[in-house]
Enzyme design. Structure first.
Site, PDB file in Angstrom:
ATOM      1  N   ASP A 151      -2.407   6.297  -3.483  1.00 37.71           N
ATOM      2  CA  ASP A 151      -1.260   5.671  -2.842  1.00 37.71           C
ATOM      3  C   ASP A 151      -0.731   4.556  -3.736  1.00 37.71           C
ATOM      4  O   ASP A 151      -1.170   4.393  -4.872  1.00 37.71           O
ATOM      5  CB  ASP A 151      -1.604   5.179  -1.434  1.00 37.71           C
TER       6      ASP A 151
ATOM      7  N   SER B  71       0.817  -1.212   0.000  1.00 43.18           N
ATOM      8  CA  SER B  71       0.000   0.000   0.000  1.00 43.18           C
ATOM      9  C   SER B  71       0.855   1.268   0.000  1.00 43.18           C
ATOM     10  O   SER B  71       1.602   1.521  -0.928  1.00 43.18           O
ATOM     11  CB  SER B  71      -0.961  -0.049   1.187  1.00 43.18           C
TER      12      SER B  71
END
Length: 446
Positions: free
Chosen positions: A241, A102
């Site tokens: 992200d 992530s």
């Protein structure tokens, strides 16, 4: 049951250190594959990844694990996490895998698993897989080993899906949009989807080299986006992200819009159109009190959950709500996705912006946040500082002082040896004093 591998969002850690080694990835593939071998059909797993250098190693290890228990593998290459969830379901796969850490730096990596319905796995299922990782599984005979193949049109399938969530009556013509892809999984699909809808796109963070994912860019480092929006005269900025499941926005003045403001915008918009289900928005304990108050003004409830988008989604499904998310930018719109999708959320915001005809600085600031302060205290992983009498006494005293004027949230991080201390209230000096008192007590006990 204490979990050894799975945390709040899959398995995550430093690459080439447990549990992020090729050996463990292989065992995870074997265990997850064995768990989902049900029925007599040809079994299939879909695997996507972000742009980390270690993605190649982890992908190869997981292919070996899945094929060794008889599963066929479909490789998507670099793709957003929500794309993996969507394609798992649309391709009738038995399981989906996203290899990503992530928003973490490139040296970390992780494994996120999705069931055949495109949803993240339950705690019960993860525990069952953990048991198989520890115990080992039976490998298939040589003639039943699975096959692996790559598909070339995964990007196009996802872009088509994303665009289908944008109202057909609208276009993005005339909008100048800066999109920061964090040198991550959305570096192709995000700029292309926005361009196809008519926007004038300025892409940044779209030159991944395996080492620069999330490096001074993306949703956790929006400074470059802020500067680019103002310098280019753009109408809005979008920051994703590394795996594109979270989103932060920047208005034309360079001000940051977080997930709380986005949930307010989408929730209020759906309420006006009679399309908000469950009468509430679902958020975590970390969402600002200002969001709760703003929603209440319109008769909308706020359901709070533990931190983690999986818990938000569980509550959304239980309460039949279609809007939820986290302050950090995980926005889940269940009418369109089974997990957080930064690009889909951005398009819903852009639709509201186009409809309004107003600057983003007016449309995207729906409430003034209540002063909020979050501090982290690192502790020895073997200790339990929150259980000490002194810390509990400080917490009780702080809660008494804040009663009716704010909130206090103290929790242990699910991914690091940290105690997170958060307080919010109308008096910022009181908030700071209470956080300092509790952090001092935790530090002395750590």
């Amino acid at each position: 049951m204490t979990r050894k591998f799975f945390g709040t969002d899959g398995i995550r850690g430093l690459t080439n250190s447990e549990p992020m080694t090729a050996e463990t990835a292989l065992r995870v593939g074997q265990a997850a594959g064995a768990h989902f071998l049900r029925g007599d059909h040809r079994h299939r797993v879909v695997i996507g990844k972000d742009t980390r250098l270690s993605g190649y190693m982890m992908e190869s290890a997981m292919v070996a694990g899945f094929t060794s228990v008889g599963m066929d593998v479909v490789l998507l290459g670099p793709m957003p996490t929500p794309a993996v969830a969507m394609l798992t379901r649309s391709m009738r796969a038995d399981i989906g895998v996203m290899i990503s850490a992530s928003h973490n730096p490139f040296a970390d990596n992780g494994i996120k698993l999705f069931g055949p319905d495109g949803y993240k796995l339950s705690d019960k299922t993860e525990q069952a897989i953990e048991a198989k990782i520890e115990k080992g599984v039976k490998l298939v005979a040589a003639e039943k080993i699975g096959r692996a193949r790559r598909i070339d049109d995964a990007r196009g399938r996802y872009i088509h899906h994303v665009k289908s969530t944008f109202p057909e009556r609208l276009r993005l013509d005339g909008l100048k949009i800066v999109v920061d892809c964090a040198n991550g999984a959305a570096y192709h699909v995000a700029p292309e989807a926005l361009w196809e809808l008519g926007a004038d796109v300025i892409p940044i963070g779209v030159k991944p080299d395996g080492l620069n994912i999330n490096a001074e860019c993306g949703s956790t480092k929006p400074q470059l986006l802020q500067e680019t929006v103002v310098a280019s005269g753009a109408h809005i900025g979008i920051a994703l992200d590394g795996d594109a499941d979270r989103l932060i926005l920047v208005d034309e003045k360079g001000r940051i819009i977080d997930g709380d403001q986005m949930m307010a915008l989408v929730g209020l918009d759906l309420q006006r159109r009679g399309e908000l289900r469950g009468g509430s928005v679902v958020a975590t304990v970390m969402s600002n009190l200002g969001l709760e108050r703003r929603l209440q003004q319109e008769g909308i409830g706020l359901i709070r959950t533990a931190v983690g988008d999986r818990y938000v989604l569980e509550a959304m499904r239980e309460k039949k709500c279609n809007v939820g998310g986290e302050q950090s930018g995980h926005i889940i719109l269940s009418d369109h996705s089974t997990t957080g999708d930064g690009l889909v959320a951005a398009l819903q915001v852009l639709a509201a912006l186009v409809d309004s005809g107003k600057p983003s600085s007016e449309v995207l600031h729906l409430f003034d946040p209540v002063p909020q302060l979050l501090r982290n205290v690192r502790f020895n992983g073997g200790k339990a500082p929150l259980e000490t009498d002194r810390v509990q006494q400080r917490i009780a005293a702080a809660e008494a002082e804040l009663e009716g004027r704010g909130r206090l949230v103290i929790r242990k991080s699910g991914t690091e040896p940290l105690i997170r201390v958060m307080a919010e209230g109308d008096d910022p000096k009181l908030v700071e004093r209470l956080v300092d008192d509790i952090c001092e007590a935790v530090q002395s006990a750590a």
